[in-house]
Structures are given as C-alpha cells and as structure tokens.
Design a protein around this motif. Sequence first.
Motif, PDB file in Angstrom:
ATOM      1  N   SER A 103      39.942  67.463  44.959  1.00  0.00           N
ATOM      2  CA  SER A 103      38.728  66.929  44.318  1.00  0.00           C
ATOM      3  C   SER A 103      37.463  67.150  45.153  1.00  0.00           C
ATOM      4  O   SER A 103      36.380  66.728  44.762  1.00  0.00           O
ATOM      5  N   THR A 105      34.803  69.792  46.679  1.00  0.00           N
ATOM      6  CA  THR A 105      34.368  71.176  46.465  1.00  0.00           C
ATOM      7  C   THR A 105      34.200  71.909  47.795  1.00  0.00           C
ATOM      8  O   THR A 105      34.012  71.291  48.842  1.00  0.00           O
ATOM      9  N   GLU A 107      31.679  73.570  48.609  1.00  0.00           N
ATOM     10  CA  GLU A 107      30.312  73.303  49.078  1.00  0.00           C
ATOM     11  C   GLU A 107      30.264  71.999  49.885  1.00  0.00           C
ATOM     12  O   GLU A 107      29.574  71.923  50.909  1.00  0.00           O
ATOM     13  N   GLU A 108      30.989  70.988  49.427  1.00  0.00           N
ATOM     14  CA  GLU A 108      31.038  69.713  50.160  1.00  0.00           C
ATOM     15  C   GLU A 108      31.713  69.897  51.513  1.00  0.00           C
ATOM     16  O   GLU A 108      31.279  69.337  52.523  1.00  0.00           O
TER      17      GLU A 108
END
Length: 317
Positions: A103, A105, A107-108
């Motif tokens: 869950s 990403t 990018e995170e």
Amino acid sequence: IASGHTKMVLITGCSSGIGLSLAVMLAKDEKKRYRVIATMRDLNRKDKLVEAAGDAYGKTLSLAVLDVCNDESVKQCVNDIKGRHVDILINNAGIGIVGPVESITIEEMQAVFETNVFGVIRMIKEVMPDMKKRRAGHIIVISSVLGVQSVGFHDVYAASKFAIEGFCESLAVQLMMFNIKLSLIEPGPVRTDFEIKMIQEVKERECPGADPETVHYFKNLYLPSAINIFLAVGQTPKEISKHIKKVMETSKPSFRNLTNSLYAPIVALKYADESGDLSVNFFYHMLFNLGPVLHYTVIAMRFLSFGFLKNHSVSPK
C-alpha cells in the motif's frame, strides 16, 4: 563564543522532537561549551523551539533554514557559518513510514530515502572536507534500533536506516585516518504526542493494494501493540538528548549507541544466530501468535526491568 573551548554544533530537523530538545539542551549547557545552529525547512515552525530556548536564543542558539533534500540549501547553510567551521554535525532530520508494503507507493518510499539516506549523506559530504583539513570533528547520525533489527510493517523505514548504517559503517573506517569521530545513535520508540497521533491516523487510513488478511493483522494486531509499546517503553526526546550529549562528551564514543537498554535483548537475537532464523521466528510469533497478549508482555517487560533500565544505555557488543 569564538573561544577555543566553544564547539560549533549544526543540528538538522529542530522544529520538534529530538532535534528541538537537543538544540535547547546544548544551548543551555551550564559550561557554555556549545554554539548551536538549529535548522529546519520552514522557519514558520520555529515558535516551540524559540520558546523552549528562552534566554539562550540569540546567544548560544541561532536558527537557520535548511532542507537536507536540497543541494543548494545545504551548501548555503554551511557557507553562512563563519569559516564553514562545524565541529559537530548532528543529522537528526528524518521521516517515518509504516504500513503494508503493497500500500506504499514507490514515490512515498523515495521520499523516505531522500531524507533519511541522501539527506544525511548530503550533509556529511558538505562538512567532511573541512573536518578532514582540520583533522578534527564529530559526525553524529540519529539512526534507529530498526537500523539494526527490523520488525513487521516497517519495511521501508528500516530499509532507509539499514542503508545509512551501512554507509556510516564504511565511512567510519575512513574517517579514523583523519581523527574524525562518527557515531550512530539508535533509539527505540520515541514517546511524543506526534508519534501516537501518527499511529492512530494510520489506523484510519485505507491500505490500497494490500489483501484483507494483511490489513487485519496490521490494523487490529500490530497498531494497538505499537501504541502500547510507545506508552510502556518509549523514551522521551529529552532522555534521548541526554544520551546524545553524553556521546558527544565522551573522548572515545562507541560507533553504535542504543539509547534504550530494553532493546538490547532484541538486538542480541540477531547477533546470536547468523542464519537470521531466530529473530525472524521470534517476531513472527510475537506478532501473529502473541498479538492479543503483547500488551501484557510489554507491561511485564517494563515491570521486570524495574522501570529504570530504559534510562540506561548500552552498545550491542
């Protein structure tokens, strides 16, 4: 302040938590041994720090804007220091992330690494050449016990701390030639309102991409246990700051410094079994088989340690 006995200390991430606590503690040092430059990305968040610093603000403590994720910001901050002279660099800025890996990403994940890994490296690269020329200096990195032994649902955060520990492990060897010390500080849970609030907010969030069984274990077993652990054995930023100050003032500081001795047995599991099975199985049973009773286990841990062990520090040796 220009006295040879006063050390210039540059601290990242001082708007709250450990950074704020440490900046104030050093600025208020009774012997006035430190001149502290407390930095943060946004000076609009300075109020808590300024209030806590009191009379020290503007004397032994000054503020500067610094974004560890930006090359120019880092260079500008160090250039603004007289002679670019930093005796002690304390890399405290960091961000956390928790949850099922499906869950989160990419990018995170990259944002976590940008701050926790490249932000630290950026700072070290900026001050290290001057320290080498002077053949003096101390670089301190706030890592985590999760940089030594990871636990479930902290995959990405632990990966960032493992990365910086590996980087520092190599660099420490090279810096010895130049009489520069490098110390890792490895706290367990830090007991702040922000941390508890963050965990509670995570519980409300959706976990897109994760299967229902994983989400159930994360939200209904892991998170309640995590809150209990924070409350039962977490240290305050002040306790951790005292430990950092002690490391700074030791003539021969250890490379790795656990701040919470309750975590020494957990780290010892890893060193006790080179196959890794012992620690993996331990955490599996603790989370999936003992989840419902983990709260009482934590209380028992605290009681059996007579409540005082968490104030003492050990290095995993």
